[in-house]
Design a protein around this motif. Structure first.
Motif, short mmCIF file in Angstrom:
data_model
loop_
_atom_site.label_atom_id
_atom_site.label_comp_id
_atom_site.label_asym_id
_atom_site.label_seq_id
_atom_site.Cartn_x
_atom_site.Cartn_y
_atom_site.Cartn_z
N GLU A 41 0.51 -1.22 -0.54
CA GLU A 41 0.32 -0.20 -0.18
C GLU A 41 1.03 1.32 -0.68
O GLU A 41 2.35 0.85 0.76
N ALA A 42 0.15 2.32 -0.88
CA ALA A 42 1.24 3.65 -0.47
C ALA A 42 0.12 4.47 0.42
O ALA A 42 -1.15 4.15 0.65
N PRO A 68 -12.57 7.55 -4.72
CA PRO A 68 -13.47 7.44 -5.32
C PRO A 68 -14.48 7.05 -5.27
O PRO A 68 -14.14 7.28 -3.06
N ALA A 69 -15.52 7.12 -5.18
CA ALA A 69 -17.28 6.53 -4.19
C ALA A 69 -16.83 5.57 -3.37
O ALA A 69 -17.60 5.08 -2.72
N THR A 70 -16.04 4.58 -4.13
CA THR A 70 -16.10 3.01 -3.46
C THR A 70 -15.00 3.15 -2.21
O THR A 70 -15.04 2.00 -2.05
N ALA A 71 -13.89 4.23 -2.25
CA ALA A 71 -13.35 4.27 -1.17
C ALA A 71 -13.96 4.00 0.20
O ALA A 71 -14.91 4.65 0.81
N LEU A 72 -13.48 3.18 1.46
CA LEU A 72 -13.27 3.11 2.30
C LEU A 72 -13.75 4.16 3.33
O LEU A 72 -11.70 4.36 3.73
N ILE A 73 -14.18 5.04 4.14
CA ILE A 73 -14.08 6.26 4.73
C ILE A 73 -14.33 5.66 5.95
O ILE A 73 -15.50 5.56 6.79
N LYS A 74 -13.45 6.01 7.27
CA LYS A 74 -13.56 5.82 8.95
C LYS A 74 -13.67 7.11 9.50
O LYS A 74 -12.93 8.43 9.39
N LEU A 91 -6.49 16.63 10.02
CA LEU A 91 -6.03 15.15 9.38
C LEU A 91 -6.18 14.29 9.75
O LEU A 91 -7.52 13.07 9.95
N VAL A 92 -5.68 13.51 7.99
CA VAL A 92 -6.76 12.18 7.80
C VAL A 92 -4.88 11.31 6.74
O VAL A 92 -4.20 12.18 6.77
N LYS A 93 -5.28 10.38 6.82
CA LYS A 93 -4.56 9.31 6.68
C LYS A 93 -5.62 8.48 5.39
O LYS A 93 -6.30 8.43 4.86
N VAL A 94 -4.35 8.44 3.93
CA VAL A 94 -5.57 8.16 2.59
C VAL A 94 -4.33 7.05 2.27
O VAL A 94 -3.26 6.85 1.99
N LYS A 95 -5.39 5.81 1.94
CA LYS A 95 -4.10 4.70 1.63
C LYS A 95 -4.96 3.64 0.65
O LYS A 95 -6.02 4.06 -0.28
N GLY A 96 -3.86 3.75 -0.52
CA GLY A 96 -4.37 3.48 -1.93
C GLY A 96 -2.97 2.28 -2.39
O GLY A 96 -2.29 1.54 -1.99
N THR A 97 -2.84 2.35 -3.30
CA THR A 97 -2.05 1.56 -4.28
C THR A 97 -1.09 2.30 -5.01
O THR A 97 -1.85 3.44 -5.84
N TYR A 98 -0.13 2.79 -5.20
CA TYR A 98 0.79 3.24 -6.77
C TYR A 98 1.09 2.73 -7.52
O TYR A 98 1.95 1.53 -7.31
N SER A 99 1.17 3.11 -9.00
CA SER A 99 1.54 2.84 -10.36
C SER A 99 2.04 4.29 -11.14
O SER A 99 1.09 4.97 -10.92
N ARG A 100 3.39 3.75 -12.12
CA ARG A 100 3.28 4.59 -12.37
C ARG A 100 2.47 5.11 -14.03
O ARG A 100 2.15 6.22 -14.29
N ALA A 107 -8.13 3.98 -1.57
CA ALA A 107 -8.76 2.90 -1.25
C ALA A 107 -9.58 2.75 0.42
O ALA A 107 -10.69 2.11 0.29
N LYS A 108 -9.08 3.26 0.98
CA LYS A 108 -8.70 3.60 2.45
C LYS A 108 -9.13 4.88 2.20
O LYS A 108 -7.61 6.04 2.51
N LEU A 109 -9.50 5.72 3.73
CA LEU A 109 -9.34 6.98 4.10
C LEU A 109 -10.08 7.26 5.66
O LEU A 109 -11.09 6.94 5.72
N LYS A 110 -9.20 7.86 6.46
CA LYS A 110 -9.25 7.99 7.86
C LYS A 110 -8.96 9.11 8.14
O LYS A 110 -8.31 9.77 8.32
#
Length: 154
Positions: A41-42, A68-74, A91-100, A107-110
């Motif tokens: 994860e990034a 995206p609207a599909t992201a899990l938000i807590k 203060l938020v943390k946003v997790k997901g994937t990264y590719s060039r 995918a997730k936001l907390k």
């Protein structure tokens, strides 16, 4: 360029956590770098500078991130919620994937507990290292190192 002690520990593909601060030009000044073994994860962590809930875009670390609207938000209590729980200044943390090819895909936001100060943070794999310039690229962000950058856990 002053000599950066610790740069020799970094390798392309290595996953790291970098604490520091975003600069107005879009670069990130590294204050502390530690290896971060584990998943692929990034992450971006920082204070929400601006929010566009209709487009699902927030500004974080001087860059716009489309969530995206599909992201899990807590929320701060770790309960599942929606965009209504996010405000500028949070203060938020946003997790997901990264590719060039596709960039950062959240995918997730907390929403996190605010402290008296906000430390910005990046986590991900190093894509490139430029020892001459004292920079590296991680999850699409140019990270500037300095003689004051602390390398821990290598």
């Amino acid at each position: 360029m002053p000599r950066i002690n610790g740069l020799q520990h970094l390798k392309i593909g290595q996953r790291v956590k970098i604490k520091g601060r975003s600069e107005p030009d879009g670069t990130f000044l590294a204050l502390d770098i530690t290896p971060k073994p584990g998943d692929y994860e990034a992450e971006f962590e920082g204070v929400v500078q601006r929010l566009d809930p209709e487009r699902h875009v927030l500004r974080l670390l001087n860059r716009d991130i489309a969530v995206p609207a599909t992201a899990l938000i807590k929320d701060v209590t770790r309960q599942e919620t929606g965009w209504q729980a996010i405000q500028p200044g949070d203060l938020v943390k946003v997790k997901g994937t990264y590719s060039r090819a596709y960039g950062f895909l959240p995918a997730k936001l907390k929403v996190k507990e605010r402290r008296g100060f906000a430390i910005e943070e990046l986590q991900g794999a190093i894509q490139s290292i430029d020892p001459e310039a004292g920079t590296l690229d991680i999850i699409g962000v140019t990270v500037r190192l300095s003689e004051k950058t602390i390398f821990e856990g290598f």
